[in-house]
Design an enzyme around this catalytic site. Structure first.
Site, PDB file in Angstrom:
ATOM      1  CE  LYS A  36     -10.474  -1.534   3.233  1.00 48.86           C
ATOM      2  NZ  LYS A  36     -10.837  -2.912   3.508  1.00 48.86           N
TER       3      LYS A  36
ATOM      4  CG  ASN B 195     -12.066  11.524   2.219  1.00 54.23           C
ATOM      5  OD1 ASN B 195     -11.519  10.992   1.265  1.00 54.23           O
ATOM      6  ND2 ASN B 195     -11.674  11.323   3.469  1.00 54.23           N
TER       7      ASN B 195
ATOM      8  CB  THR C  12      -0.890   0.003   1.265  1.00 51.00           C
ATOM      9  OG1 THR C  12      -1.469   1.284   1.441  1.00 51.00           O
ATOM     10  CG2 THR C  12      -0.091  -0.321   2.517  1.00 51.00           C
ATOM     11  CG  ASP C  13      -1.135   4.942  -1.084  1.00 52.94           C
ATOM     12  OD1 ASP C  13      -1.729   4.249  -0.228  1.00 52.94           O
ATOM     13  OD2 ASP C  13      -1.704   5.868  -1.712  1.00 52.94           O
ATOM     14  CD  GLU C  14      -3.623   3.498   4.056  1.00 56.86           C
ATOM     15  OE1 GLU C  14      -3.584   3.521   5.290  1.00 56.86           O
ATOM     16  OE2 GLU C  14      -4.664   3.276   3.417  1.00 56.86           O
TER      17      GLU C  14
ATOM     18  NE  ARG D 296      -9.429   5.976   9.643  1.00 59.14           N
ATOM     19  CZ  ARG D 296      -9.359   5.623   8.363  1.00 59.14           C
ATOM     20  NH1 ARG D 296      -8.347   6.033   7.609  1.00 59.14           N
ATOM     21  NH2 ARG D 296     -10.281   4.878   7.808  1.00 59.14           N
TER      22      ARG D 296
ATOM     23  CE  LYS E 240       0.052  -4.689   2.970  1.00 54.98           C
ATOM     24  NZ  LYS E 240      -0.220  -6.088   2.493  1.00 54.98           N
TER      25      LYS E 240
ATOM     26  NE  ARG F  97      -6.906   8.045   2.708  1.00 51.51           N
ATOM     27  CZ  ARG F  97      -6.517   8.988   3.571  1.00 51.51           C
ATOM     28  NH1 ARG F  97      -6.089  10.162   3.136  1.00 51.51           N
ATOM     29  NH2 ARG F  97      -6.545   8.762   4.880  1.00 51.51           N
TER      30      ARG F  97
ATOM     31  CE  LYS G  62     -23.706   7.358   9.766  1.00 51.90           C
ATOM     32  NZ  LYS G  62     -24.782   7.976  10.500  1.00 51.90           N
TER      33      LYS G  62
ATOM     34  N   PRO H 212     -17.799   1.922  -0.818  1.00 52.99           N
ATOM     35  CG  PRO H 212     -16.903  -0.176  -0.378  1.00 52.99           C
ATOM     36  CD  PRO H 212     -16.539   1.169  -0.898  1.00 52.99           C
TER      37      PRO H 212
ATOM     38  CG  HIS I  17      -8.089  10.843   8.962  1.00 52.40           C
ATOM     39  ND1 HIS I  17      -9.380  11.275   8.843  1.00 52.40           N
ATOM     40  CD2 HIS I  17      -7.816  10.188   7.796  1.00 52.40           C
ATOM     41  CE1 HIS I  17      -9.869  10.904   7.676  1.00 52.40           C
ATOM     42  NE2 HIS I  17      -8.931  10.234   7.025  1.00 52.40           N
TER      43      HIS I  17
ATOM     44  CE1 TYR J  21      -3.431  -2.515   5.602  1.00 51.91           C
ATOM     45  CE2 TYR J  21      -3.324  -0.176   5.080  1.00 51.91           C
ATOM     46  CZ  TYR J  21      -3.329  -1.493   4.671  1.00 51.91           C
ATOM     47  OH  TYR J  21      -3.226  -1.793   3.340  1.00 51.91           O
TER      48      TYR J  21
HETATM   49  P1  TYD Z   1     -10.852   4.008   3.848  1.00 50.91           P
HETATM   50  O1  TYD Z   1     -11.719   3.463   2.776  1.00 50.91           O
HETATM   51  O2  TYD Z   1     -11.025   3.447   5.231  1.00 50.91           O
HETATM   52  O3  TYD Z   1      -9.347   3.860   3.354  1.00 50.91           O
HETATM   53  P2  TYD Z   1      -7.939   4.422   4.017  1.00 50.91           P
HETATM   54  O4  TYD Z   1      -8.186   4.839   5.402  1.00 50.91           O
HETATM   55  O5  TYD Z   1      -7.071   3.218   3.926  1.00 50.91           O
HETATM   56  O6  TYD Z   1      -7.496   5.545   3.126  1.00 50.91           O
HETATM   57  O7  TYD Z   1     -11.068   5.584   3.968  1.00 50.91           O
HETATM   58  C1  TYD Z   1     -10.827   6.444   2.872  1.00 50.91           C
HETATM   59  C2  TYD Z   1     -10.946   7.861   3.387  1.00 50.91           C
HETATM   60  O8  TYD Z   1     -12.308   8.113   3.754  1.00 50.91           O
HETATM   61  C3  TYD Z   1     -10.135   8.156   4.639  1.00 50.91           C
HETATM   62  O9  TYD Z   1      -9.688   9.517   4.558  1.00 50.91           O
HETATM   63  C4  TYD Z   1     -11.126   8.008   5.772  1.00 50.91           C
HETATM   64  C5  TYD Z   1     -12.417   8.470   5.142  1.00 50.91           C
HETATM   65  N1  TYD Z   1     -13.672   7.852   5.617  1.00 50.91           N
HETATM   66  C6  TYD Z   1     -14.774   8.667   5.928  1.00 50.91           C
HETATM   67  O10 TYD Z   1     -14.705   9.933   5.863  1.00 50.91           O
HETATM   68  N2  TYD Z   1     -15.944   8.062   6.306  1.00 50.91           N
HETATM   69  C7  TYD Z   1     -16.063   6.708   6.392  1.00 50.91           C
HETATM   70  O11 TYD Z   1     -17.168   6.207   6.732  1.00 50.91           O
HETATM   71  C8  TYD Z   1     -14.934   5.875   6.080  1.00 50.91           C
HETATM   72  C9  TYD Z   1     -15.022   4.383   6.165  1.00 50.91           C
HETATM   73  C10 TYD Z   1     -13.757   6.505   5.693  1.00 50.91           C
END
Ligand code: TYD
Length: 262
Positions: free
Chosen positions: A120, A181, A54-56, A205, A85, A145, A136, A123, A208, A81
């Site tokens: 995710k 987002n 992953t790029d993370e 989060r 990785k 992203r 949300k 979806p 984040h 996570y």
């Molecule tokens: P995610 O699909 O969990 O992938 P990652 O954290 O690996 O990038 O989340 C993508 C982005 O969307 C991330 O910035 C967190 C945000 N997010 C929300 O704003 N609401 C949500 O319900 C979720 C699941 C993620």
């Protein structure tokens, strides 16, 4: 792995929010699990071990900046996570240098498309909207992203496995314009003919990562790979797939939502 010539190692715990709730299983699966596979591949003289990452692992970029992650970027993971990785990537390289195991690695950006678990973001948002709930959005929604359609990712893996150079890493990304987002949410609402009252801002989060962006010029130059269609078209396809396949995601939805109640 007896008589196996190629291993493509996708197996991982992959959700950042779950890694915050329970880091231990990420260490177990992503780090220990990878070492178990590497050891077996070494023992059975597997001809290629391709590791999906992953790029993370590269950490977080600043919002509004132009820089991107590349194969040269120093590792700086910030969630359980991404730390797990990163660790697995190091183990894969260690097996290459120490034991001559023929490895390749791809570090991809955020995938989306059919058959993605509703935990995710994309979806989750589509299935929330299909069940009369709001999207949300974490924090201020100004997180970026780099969205990669799953079939483009699979094409990249296929190319690296067949034409990539052993010992090399290739970054795989999606569209190159930054998309927050919040803007992504608005695109999905528009595709589904819904208005912005369907957005709910929720607690952010912890830790984040602000922005991810991937420079995929190496795989483009060396192997001729590029994303095949616009994010807008791929989002439409993805929304349609979830509309038409409720019987696939419905049983997963309750379980995936349960983590967000914790
Ligand atoms: P995610 O699909 O969990 O992938 P990652 O954290 O690996 O990038 O989340 C993508 C982005 O969307 C991330 O910035 C967190 C945000 N997010 C929300 O704003 N609401 C949500 O319900 C979720 C699941 C993620």
């Amino acid at each position: 792995m007896n008589n196996v010539d190629t291993v493509i190692h996708f197996a991982a715990e992959s959700h950042v929010d779950r890694s915050i709730l329970d880091p231990q299983v990420f260490v177990q699966t992503n780090i220990m699990g990878t070492q178990v596979l590497l050891e077996s591949a070494k023992k059975h003289n597997v001809k290629r071990f391709h590791h999906i990452s992953t790029d993370e692992v590269f950490g977080s970029l600043k919002l509004g900046a132009n820089d991107k992650f590349s194969e040269e970027t120093a590792y700086d993971p910030r969630s359980p996570y991404s730390a797990s990785k990163a660790s697995s990537d190091h183990l894969v390289r260690a097996y290459f240098h120490t034991f001559n195991l023929p490895v390749t690695i791809t570090n991809c950006s955020n995938n989306f498309g059919p058959f993605q678990d509703p935990e995710k973001f994309i979806p989750r948002m589509v299935t929330n909207l299909l069940t009369g709930q709001k999207v949300k959005v974490y924090g201020d929604g100004l997180y970026v992203r780099d969205w990669l359609f799953v079939e483009d990712h699979c094409r990249a893996i296929d190319l690296v496995v067949h034409k990539g150079e052993v010992g090399q890493t290739y970054c795989v990304g999606g569209q190159t314009e930054d998309l927050t987002n919040l803007d992504l949410t608005k695109k999905i609402l528009k595709i589904m003919n819904l208005d912005e009252t369907n957005i709910e801002f929720v607690t952010d989060r912890p830790g984040h990562d602000r922005r991810y962006a991937v420079n995929w010029s190496k795989i483009n130059t060396d192997l001729g790979w590029s994303p095949s269609d616009s994010v807008d078209n791929r989002l439409k396809e993805t929304v349609n797939w979830y509309k038409e396949n409720e019987n696939w995601w419905r049983p997963l939805k309750e379980k995936s939502e349960s983590i967000y109640q914790k």
